[in-house]
Write an enzyme that holds these catalytic residues in place. Structure first.
Site, PDB file in Angstrom:
ATOM      1  N   ASP A 172      37.945  33.857  37.034  1.00 30.50           N
ATOM      2  CA  ASP A 172      36.997  33.987  38.147  1.00 30.50           C
ATOM      3  C   ASP A 172      35.559  34.102  37.658  1.00 30.50           C
ATOM      4  OD1 ASP A 172      39.003  33.987  40.169  1.00 30.50           O
ATOM      5  OD2 ASP A 172      39.463  36.067  39.695  1.00 30.50           O
ATOM      6  N   ASP A 175      38.424  33.720  30.603  1.00 30.33           N
ATOM      7  CA  ASP A 175      38.393  34.367  31.906  1.00 30.33           C
ATOM      8  C   ASP A 175      38.496  33.279  32.983  1.00 30.33           C
ATOM      9  OD1 ASP A 175      37.788  36.387  33.951  1.00 30.33           O
ATOM     10  OD2 ASP A 175      35.831  35.413  34.051  1.00 30.33           O
TER      11      ASP A 175
END
Length: 221
Positions: free
Chosen positions: A6, A4
């Protein structure tokens, strides 16, 4: 490894620590046979820029699994229209604000709306799913999630779930954690990912990601 962006690679303010950048480069150089995919609720143009800065990300899975960039080829797995129709009603009813990146979205819509709301009636009416990544709310097609794209990536790279590590922090990473053999989250991770993660770091954001990679022996202590 499926990463991932953010809140996992980036800090709360979406900056990237120099230490995180160095650690990711070390992982790439130390594990030349490992495939690294960046997976995000964000759009491919933004992710492409992040990949250029990081020097990491053989493939890019954007819009929470709705679209994939692999070997200079873009594949869209879902359509956008249902999500647009749902957003228009949410905007009218609740005053949602459209996310600027929607102009580049091909399979979903994102919006900003302060407070907590029950979106069940919109999900049922338009046959969509609404997720909160912690940075925006995402209107997705049913079946569109990071778990879906993880399965696609494992087919593409011919690897098993036991050979696949996922790192993330938001509710939209929960489906991802359910389909991989190894998973790690950070101290700022949501409750749902902490419940599903094999390893939960006591550190946050980029420092937490470095700790996860050390835990799974991708980095030396």
């Amino acid at each position: 490894m499926i990463l991932d962006i953010d809140g996992t690679i980036t800090q709360k303010d979406q900056s990237i620590l120099p230490e995180t950048l160095v650690a990711l480069r070390k992982v790439v150089f130390s594990n030349p046979e490992m495939h690294i995919c960046l997976a995000s609720g964000n759009v491919l143009p933004v992710m492409f820029g992040v990949r250029t800065i990081l020097g990491v990300g053989e493939s890019l899975a954007g819009e929470n699994g709705g679209i994939l960039l692999y070997k200079q080829r873009i594949t869209s797995y879902f359509q956008k229209q249902k999500t647009v129709d749902a957003y228009k009603e949410i905007e009218k009813d609740l005053g949602a604000v459209e996310f600027i990146t929607n102009r580049w979205r091909e399979t979903s819509i994102s919006f900003i709306l302060d407070g907590s709301y029950d979106f069940t009636k919109y999900e049922k009416k338009y046959d969509v799913v609404i997720q909160d990544s912690g940075f925006a709310k995402h209107i997705l097609n049913k079946g569109q999630n990071k778990g879906f794209i993880a399965r696609e990536l494992m087919k593409i790279y011919a690897v098993s779930k036991d050979e696949t590590l996922a790192c993330g922090d938001g509710d939209n990473d929960a489906d991802l954690f359910e389909v991989v053999g190894m998973s790690g989250t950070i101290s700022n991770g949501s409750r749902s990912v902490k419940e599903r993660a094999e390893y939960v770091s006591e550190k946050a954001y980029g420092d937490g990601l470095i700790d996860i990679m050390k835990h799974f022996r991708l980095l030396e202590e």
